[in-house]
Design a protein around this motif. Sequence first.
Motif, PDB file in Angstrom:
ATOM      1  N   ALA A  64      40.770  41.580  26.891  1.00 38.83           N
ATOM      2  CA  ALA A  64      40.910  40.136  26.683  1.00 38.83           C
ATOM      3  C   ALA A  64      42.009  39.597  27.588  1.00 38.83           C
ATOM      4  N   PHE A  65      41.720  38.471  28.215  1.00 36.57           N
ATOM      5  CA  PHE A  65      42.667  37.832  29.137  1.00 36.57           C
ATOM      6  C   PHE A  65      42.747  36.347  28.802  1.00 36.57           C
ATOM      7  N   PRO A  66      43.873  35.897  28.252  1.00 32.49           N
ATOM      8  CA  PRO A  66      43.997  34.472  27.918  1.00 32.49           C
ATOM      9  C   PRO A  66      44.433  33.636  29.119  1.00 32.49           C
ATOM     10  N   CYS A  67      44.034  32.393  29.108  1.00 30.68           N
ATOM     11  CA  CYS A  67      44.541  31.369  30.021  1.00 30.68           C
ATOM     12  C   CYS A  67      44.429  31.760  31.496  1.00 30.68           C
ATOM     13  N   VAL A  68      43.216  32.046  31.941  1.00 33.78           N
ATOM     14  CA  VAL A  68      42.976  32.403  33.340  1.00 33.78           C
ATOM     15  C   VAL A  68      42.408  31.173  34.046  1.00 33.78           C
ATOM     16  N   CYS A  79      40.101  29.416  31.366  1.00 34.64           N
ATOM     17  CA  CYS A  79      39.301  30.125  30.378  1.00 34.64           C
ATOM     18  C   CYS A  79      40.041  31.319  29.796  1.00 34.64           C
ATOM     19  N   ASP A  80      39.709  31.615  28.545  1.00 35.46           N
ATOM     20  CA  ASP A  80      40.042  32.914  27.989  1.00 35.46           C
ATOM     21  C   ASP A  80      38.844  33.793  28.311  1.00 35.46           C
ATOM     22  N   THR A  82      36.872  37.552  27.908  1.00 30.91           N
ATOM     23  CA  THR A  82      36.701  38.830  27.209  1.00 30.91           C
ATOM     24  C   THR A  82      35.657  39.635  27.970  1.00 30.91           C
ATOM     25  N   TYR A  97      38.736  26.645  27.787  1.00 33.53           N
ATOM     26  CA  TYR A  97      39.853  25.989  27.108  1.00 33.53           C
ATOM     27  C   TYR A  97      40.600  25.074  28.071  1.00 33.53           C
ATOM     28  N   TYR A 101      44.313  23.800  27.238  1.00 33.31           N
ATOM     29  CA  TYR A 101      45.468  24.237  28.022  1.00 33.31           C
ATOM     30  C   TYR A 101      46.108  23.069  28.772  1.00 33.31           C
TER      31      TYR A 101
END
Length: 199
Positions: A64-68, A79-80, A82, A97, A101
């Motif tokens: 999982a990688f948040p706030c890319v 985007c987040d 997965t 998001y 963001y």
Amino acid sequence: MMDQQSYFSNKIQEIQATPDGSILSSTNTIFDLDSVVNLYSLHPFFESLKPELAGNTKFRKSLAFPCVQLEINGKIGVCDITVKKERGFLAVLLFDYTEHYAHLHEAAQEKKSALLHEQAFQLKAEHKEERKKYIEFMRSRIDEHIISELEQIADNVENLKKITDNSKQLGILGKIEESIQKFQQEADRLQQDLDADID
């Protein structure tokens, strides 16, 4: 209920690919990938994951990688992400998001701005206090060292005038008195300037 499903379906994109990056399918809800054939060529973010995803490395459940922040085919989104890896198969989910963001970024900027204003106010108050201390220090130096010394010199000149009859010496003492008066006026002016700075 249909509106909620529609809302979420517009915010999630699923990409299916092989471990070597060949895109098998995409829902294209966020980014249009019809012209893209390889996952790793989408964006440097995915390219950086190639050793992990293309290799035989196994990882539990998903990554999982948040706030890319992604820019794909001219469209920018935050985007987040997965990534789930199965045998011979990759499932990539993008959760849009961007608006969320952006609002968080605006709120963070407002908080930083308020903090900077508070720090500026505090620094200004500290500077004012330091300046006041410096001015008071300078006033006391003028009082103690310049004015008191000038008064002592003026007293000595007055005493010399009392014991001297020589007109030439009296003329010199008169010039010394004039110089002392000029220095006293300058010291008074400096004190007035300092008083004005305190106010």
